[in-house]
Scaffold this motif. Structure first.
Motif, PDB file in Angstrom:
ATOM      1  N   GLU A 370      59.552 -10.219  68.067  1.00 11.45           N
ATOM      2  CA  GLU A 370      59.332 -10.059  66.628  1.00 11.45           C
ATOM      3  C   GLU A 370      57.878 -10.261  66.243  1.00 11.45           C
ATOM      4  OE1 GLU A 370      60.905 -12.026  62.415  1.00 11.45           O
ATOM      5  OE2 GLU A 370      62.073 -12.274  64.260  1.00 11.45           O
ATOM      6  N   ASN A 371      57.179 -11.214  66.910  1.00  5.76           N
ATOM      7  CA  ASN A 371      55.794 -11.473  66.543  1.00  5.76           C
ATOM      8  C   ASN A 371      54.844 -10.376  67.021  1.00  5.76           C
ATOM      9  OD1 ASN A 371      56.277 -12.203  69.210  1.00  5.76           O
ATOM     10  ND2 ASN A 371      54.585 -13.660  69.263  1.00  5.76           N
ATOM     11  N   LEU A 372      55.312  -9.468  67.873  1.00 12.21           N
ATOM     12  CA  LEU A 372      54.479  -8.366  68.353  1.00 12.21           C
ATOM     13  C   LEU A 372      54.890  -7.015  67.772  1.00 12.21           C
ATOM     14  CD1 LEU A 372      54.250  -9.273  72.163  1.00 12.21           C
ATOM     15  CD2 LEU A 372      52.542  -9.696  70.379  1.00 12.21           C
ATOM     16  N   LEU A 373      56.009  -7.003  67.029  1.00 14.24           N
ATOM     17  CA  LEU A 373      56.566  -5.722  66.582  1.00 14.24           C
ATOM     18  C   LEU A 373      55.616  -4.990  65.634  1.00 14.24           C
ATOM     19  CD1 LEU A 373      58.921  -3.781  66.647  1.00 14.24           C
ATOM     20  CD2 LEU A 373      60.000  -5.080  64.809  1.00 14.24           C
ATOM     21  N   GLU A 374      55.048  -5.697  64.634  1.00 14.32           N
ATOM     22  CA  GLU A 374      54.155  -5.024  63.692  1.00 14.32           C
ATOM     23  C   GLU A 374      52.913  -4.504  64.393  1.00 14.32           C
ATOM     24  OE1 GLU A 374      53.416  -6.688  59.841  1.00 14.32           O
ATOM     25  OE2 GLU A 374      55.162  -8.000  59.983  1.00 14.32           O
ATOM     26  N   SER A 375      52.403  -5.256  65.362  1.00 13.48           N
ATOM     27  CA  SER A 375      51.241  -4.793  66.115  1.00 13.48           C
ATOM     28  C   SER A 375      51.560  -3.534  66.901  1.00 13.48           C
ATOM     29  CB  SER A 375      50.760  -5.900  67.061  1.00 13.48           C
ATOM     30  OG  SER A 375      49.772  -5.422  67.942  1.00 13.48           O
ATOM     31  N   GLU A 376      52.763  -3.486  67.506  1.00 12.68           N
ATOM     32  CA  GLU A 376      53.132  -2.319  68.297  1.00 12.68           C
ATOM     33  C   GLU A 376      53.363  -1.104  67.409  1.00 12.68           C
ATOM     34  OE1 GLU A 376      53.657  -0.032  71.522  1.00 12.68           O
ATOM     35  OE2 GLU A 376      52.982  -2.116  71.486  1.00 12.68           O
ATOM     36  N   LEU A 377      53.889  -1.331  66.210  1.00 15.96           N
ATOM     37  CA  LEU A 377      54.150  -0.219  65.304  1.00 15.96           C
ATOM     38  C   LEU A 377      52.875   0.308  64.662  1.00 15.96           C
ATOM     39  CD1 LEU A 377      57.381  -1.393  63.429  1.00 15.96           C
ATOM     40  CD2 LEU A 377      57.220   0.425  65.118  1.00 15.96           C
ATOM     41  N   PHE A 378      52.073  -0.611  64.102  1.00 13.06           N
ATOM     42  CA  PHE A 378      50.950  -0.193  63.263  1.00 13.06           C
ATOM     43  C   PHE A 378      49.585  -0.421  63.910  1.00 13.06           C
ATOM     44  CE2 PHE A 378      54.381  -2.051  60.611  1.00 13.06           C
ATOM     45  CZ  PHE A 378      54.910  -0.852  60.155  1.00 13.06           C
ATOM     46  N   GLY A 379      49.567  -1.109  65.063  1.00 10.10           N
ATOM     47  CA  GLY A 379      48.304  -1.385  65.731  1.00 10.10           C
ATOM     48  C   GLY A 379      47.636  -2.644  65.185  1.00 10.10           C
ATOM     49  N   HIS A 380      46.590  -3.104  65.861  1.00 12.07           N
ATOM     50  CA  HIS A 380      45.855  -4.276  65.375  1.00 12.07           C
ATOM     51  C   HIS A 380      44.376  -4.122  65.681  1.00 12.07           C
ATOM     52  CE1 HIS A 380      46.864  -5.702  69.592  1.00 12.07           C
ATOM     53  NE2 HIS A 380      45.549  -5.874  69.564  1.00 12.07           N
ATOM     54  N   GLU A 381      43.560  -4.839  64.917  1.00 11.56           N
ATOM     55  CA  GLU A 381      42.117  -4.861  65.118  1.00 11.56           C
ATOM     56  C   GLU A 381      41.763  -5.951  66.131  1.00 11.56           C
ATOM     57  OE1 GLU A 381      40.147  -2.705  64.036  1.00 11.56           O
ATOM     58  OE2 GLU A 381      41.127  -1.777  62.305  1.00 11.56           O
ATOM     59  N   ARG A 382      40.622  -5.786  66.717  1.00 11.46           N
ATOM     60  CA  ARG A 382      40.133  -6.801  67.659  1.00 11.46           C
ATOM     61  C   ARG A 382      39.944  -8.125  66.926  1.00 11.46           C
ATOM     62  NH1 ARG A 382      34.430  -6.432  71.060  1.00 11.46           N
ATOM     63  NH2 ARG A 382      34.649  -8.451  72.144  1.00 11.46           N
ATOM     64  N   GLY A 383      40.482  -9.208  67.498  1.00 13.88           N
ATOM     65  CA  GLY A 383      40.370 -10.524  66.897  1.00 13.88           C
ATOM     66  C   GLY A 383      41.364 -10.805  65.802  1.00 13.88           C
ATOM     67  N   PHE A 385      44.377 -11.714  66.031  1.00 10.56           N
ATOM     68  CA  PHE A 385      45.143 -12.907  66.395  1.00 10.56           C
ATOM     69  C   PHE A 385      44.747 -13.296  67.811  1.00 10.56           C
ATOM     70  CE2 PHE A 385      47.704  -9.060  66.916  1.00 10.56           C
ATOM     71  CZ  PHE A 385      47.972  -9.081  68.276  1.00 10.56           C
ATOM     72  N   THR A 386      45.181 -14.447  68.231  1.00 10.50           N
ATOM     73  CA  THR A 386      44.842 -14.940  69.569  1.00 10.50           C
ATOM     74  C   THR A 386      45.355 -13.974  70.623  1.00 10.50           C
ATOM     75  OG1 THR A 386      45.012 -17.212  68.771  1.00 10.50           O
ATOM     76  CG2 THR A 386      45.081 -16.862  71.167  1.00 10.50           C
ATOM     77  N   GLY A 387      44.458 -13.540  71.476  1.00 13.62           N
ATOM     78  CA  GLY A 387      44.826 -12.595  72.520  1.00 13.62           C
ATOM     79  C   GLY A 387      44.506 -11.159  72.175  1.00 13.62           C
ATOM     80  N   ALA A 388      44.135 -10.885  70.910  1.00 12.11           N
ATOM     81  CA  ALA A 388      43.788  -9.508  70.515  1.00 12.11           C
ATOM     82  C   ALA A 388      42.331  -9.252  70.873  1.00 12.11           C
ATOM     83  CB  ALA A 388      44.032  -9.316  69.023  1.00 12.11           C
ATOM     84  N   VAL A 389      42.062  -9.004  72.143  1.00 13.26           N
ATOM     85  CA  VAL A 389      40.681  -8.865  72.623  1.00 13.26           C
ATOM     86  C   VAL A 389      40.151  -7.448  72.408  1.00 13.26           C
ATOM     87  CG1 VAL A 389      40.919 -10.712  74.317  1.00 13.26           C
ATOM     88  CG2 VAL A 389      41.542  -8.377  74.945  1.00 13.26           C
ATOM     89  N   ASN A 390      41.054  -6.495  72.148  1.00 12.80           N
ATOM     90  CA  ASN A 390      40.634  -5.115  71.908  1.00 12.80           C
ATOM     91  C   ASN A 390      41.438  -4.533  70.740  1.00 12.80           C
ATOM     92  OD1 ASN A 390      38.731  -4.641  74.147  1.00 12.80           O
ATOM     93  ND2 ASN A 390      40.553  -4.920  75.444  1.00 12.80           N
ATOM     94  N   GLN A 391      40.875  -3.466  70.163  1.00 10.88           N
ATOM     95  CA  GLN A 391      41.621  -2.749  69.135  1.00 10.88           C
ATOM     96  C   GLN A 391      42.807  -2.030  69.784  1.00 10.88           C
ATOM     97  OE1 GLN A 391      40.346   1.139  67.317  1.00 10.88           O
ATOM     98  NE2 GLN A 391      39.859  -0.188  65.574  1.00 10.88           N
ATOM     99  N   HIS A 392      43.959  -2.045  69.113  1.00  7.17           N
ATOM    100  CA  HIS A 392      45.180  -1.453  69.675  1.00  7.17           C
ATOM    101  C   HIS A 392      45.725  -0.394  68.729  1.00  7.17           C
ATOM    102  CE1 HIS A 392      49.019  -1.051  71.683  1.00  7.17           C
ATOM    103  NE2 HIS A 392      49.657  -1.401  70.579  1.00  7.17           N
ATOM    104  N   GLU A 393      45.996   0.772  69.271  1.00 11.50           N
ATOM    105  CA  GLU A 393      46.595   1.848  68.488  1.00 11.50           C
ATOM    106  C   GLU A 393      48.112   1.682  68.491  1.00 11.50           C
ATOM    107  OE1 GLU A 393      44.848   3.725  66.830  1.00 11.50           O
ATOM    108  OE2 GLU A 393      42.930   4.091  67.807  1.00 11.50           O
TER     109      GLU A 393
END
Length: 626
Positions: A370-383, A385-393
């Protein structure tokens, strides 16, 4: 002056011709055209012409590309009212047609005072313009038109359109094997009730008997005598084929235009078999092409067969549904138990759609924390959250221009549901931890085995999101509801898996098929595939027999027995009996809710319910809903 013809000189249909007379001749790619062309540069209805004392007259031009001819070596665009003399050509798209005088029929040669047995027939003309009284020519014309169809829905539509003219008939339908639903319709106005009773339709397919009723009102058993009288129906007939029924009916006007007799019934029987055979071929070709486009020719060096297997009434309805919705950009919600093939249905929608060359991205919402679902759906920017070392599509960006399949959409968290709603409404998203809005062009296909309306009532799913997801919805049938497909599925999996496992199975024994058909299949098609794979690995020989199957399959009670047992144990277990409401009552509530949600728009209500509009009209009448 000799009769004139319009002959295709160049293009995909070279050699075809159509006679010119006072009656209008329509030309285009559509199946309803007098001269149907396969030229992609020609519109569905491009041109209307007719014969005139000068040769050919242009009556109407509807095509996008211009029509032109050559005059004194110069290209001249044709306009409505222009005339072309015999020997003059006109061009539309990539096709050139010539106005020609028909050659006189050769006089029969005489040999020794007797007529020669040699004769000639213009085969192209027989197919393109069959005489109304020549049943063989009409059947040949149907075969020619069906062979040009590239999809199952086109086959159904072409066949019913053909029957209107060839029989002739007031209405023509292709029905599912149980006669409960319509696969193809050719009629004016709303689909009315069928004249033949359900008992007769059951005999049509069950006994493989074709029925002809020349005087309907004299028959004691009719589906709806008042409807037959009100519509002025004189006669009706039905012919069986594998998994479908070809049904036609006619009134006084059609009875005056042609004869309806035993030969007409034979024509319909042959047409039904032709539709079934060519329909299967057209659908298989399209699904194989769709699978190849969707899967990119296979993964890991092994081709993946993406065809949907089965000829049951439920599968026929599903195939027509998928083809209809594929051409639209609408969001689709697929409902069904686990293992029924929801991802395969989604990939078929994608592969048959205009987005077929764009990405098809699939995600299982239940398989992501659940804590990764929004990141997997919409992506995240670098930094972010902890562990987000790169931008993710996210998957929405990866599926841009194509189709996104979201399985188990009922598992979305409340936060993800709110963001999903915004994406569906505005077609924009913001990455987790970002501020920049990104535009996305994605066709969404969602799926779930959960009861979303109940989750809405329980406060676990947003009602506004459910409305957005269920623009068009359907239910995939579980395997227990299409047991007639089990032998074909088992043979398909045996062929598909046998090569990689190293065991070639030439036959599945009747005893093994009986066990497979009797089992309740809680895991549906996915479980059947696993059962066949286990049988191939642990068995040997060219015949897959009962001994190769897992023992629990042979000893398991069939579904009907389990259902009866469960009913009988209700009181013994001490549990409170389950209240069962009549199906008609549930249907009435669902239809009323859909009409209320769509403010009485029956087309949108039918889409919301996941049924065809004609089915909704029938249920409104049956349930007495105004």
């Amino acid at each position: 002056m000799r009769p004139l013809s319009l002959v295709v000189q160049t293009g995909p249909d070279r050699g075809r011709s159509v006679p010119l007379g006072a009656a209008p001749v329509t030309i285009g790619r559509g199946t309803d055209q007098t001269l149907q062309l396969a030229d992609g540069a020609v519109s569905r209805h491009h041109l209307t012409v007719s014969g005139s004392p000068e040769g050919l007259r242009i009556d109407a031009i509807a095509g996008v590309n211009p029509c032109w001819t050559l005059r004194e070596g110069r290209r001249v665009q044709l306009r409505v009212g222009d005339h072309l003399a015999p020997g003059v050509a006109l061009t539309l798209g990539n096709t050139t047609l010539m106005v020609q005088a028909q050659a006189p029929a050769p006089a029969p040669a005489r040999l020794g005072g007797r007529s020669s047995r040699t004769m000639e027939i213009d085969a192209t003309r027989v197919i393109s313009q069959p005489s109304g009284g020549n049943r063989l020519a009409a059947l040949a014309a149907l075969g020619d038109r069906l062979a040009r169809c590239g999809s199952l829905q086109a086959v159904y539509r072409t066949a019913t359109d053909w029957a209107i003219e060839a029989i002739p008939a007031a209405r023509a339908h292709l029905l599912t094997a149980d006669g409960a639903d319509i696969l193809g319709v050719a009629t004016a106005g709303r689909v009315a009730d069928l004249a033949l009773s359900s008992a007769i339709l059951e005999r049509v397919l069950g006994e493989q008997r074709a029925f002809f009723l020349g005087d309907l009102l004299a028959e004691p058993e009719l589906a709806d005598r008042r409807s037959v009288q009100a519509r002025g129906i004189v006669g009706a007939m039905a012919a069986p084929a594998e998994a479908l029924i070809f049904y036609v009916e006619w009134g006084p006007a059609e009875a005056a235009r042609g004869r309806h007799d035993e030969e007409t019934l034979l024509l319909l029987v042959c047409a039904a078999q032709l539709v079934a055979a060519i329909g299967d071929s057209a659908e298989e070709r399209k699904q194989l092409k769709a699978a190849a486009r969707s899967r990119g020719g296979g993964q890991g060096g092994h081709a993946r067969d993406g065809r949907m297997i089965g000829a049951s009434a439920a599968m026929r309805r599903l195939e027509v549904f998928l083809e209809r919705v594929a051409a639209t950009p609408s969001t689709v919600l697929l409902l069904g138990e686990s293992g029924t093939g929801k991802e395969l249905a989604a990939s078929t929608i994608h592969a048959l759609s205009p987005r077929a060359q764009a990405p098809f991205v699939a995600i299982n919402c239940a398989a992501i924390a659940e804590n990764l679902l929004e990141s997997e759906l919409f992506g995240h920017e670098r930094g972010a959250f902890t562990g987000a070392v790169n931008q993710h599509e996210g998957v929405f960006v990866r599926a841009h221009g194509g189709t996104l399949f979201m399985d188990e959409v009922g598992e979305l968290s409340p936060g993800a549901q709110a963001r999903m709603l915004r994406v569906l409404e505005n077609r924009t998203l913001t990455r987790v931890g970002g501020t920049k809005e990104l535009a996305v062009d994605v066709r969404l296909v969602a799926a779930t085995h959960r009861d979303l309306p109940q989750m809405v009532r329980d406060g676990k799913f947003r009602e506004d999101l459910l409305y957005r997801l269920s623009v068009i919805q359907t239910r995939l049938p579980p395997l227990r509801e299409r047991r007639e497909d089990i032998p074909a599925l088992a043979a398909h999996f045996a062929d598909l898996l046998g090569e990689s496992i190293g065991r070639r199975v030439e036959e599945i024994s009747s005893a093994a098929l009986e066990v497979l058909s009797r089992y309740r299949w809680p895991g549906n098609v996915r479980e059947l595939r696993n059962v066949i794979e286990r049988a191939l690995v642990l068995g040997d020989g060219a015949i897959l027999d009962v001994d190769d199957l897992a023992p629990e399959l042979a000893h398991a009670a069939p579904l009907a027995a389990m259902a009866n047992g469960a009913a009988g144990l209700g009181g013994a277990s001490g549990a409170a009996p389950v209240a069962v409401r009549p199906l008609a009552e549930l249907e009435r509530e669902a239809i009323a809710a859909a009409l209320a949600a769509t403010e009485g728009n029956k087309a949108r209500a039918a889409a919301l319910l996941g049924i065809d509009r004609s089915t909704l009209y029938r249920k409104l009448k049956d349930l007495g809903i105004k």
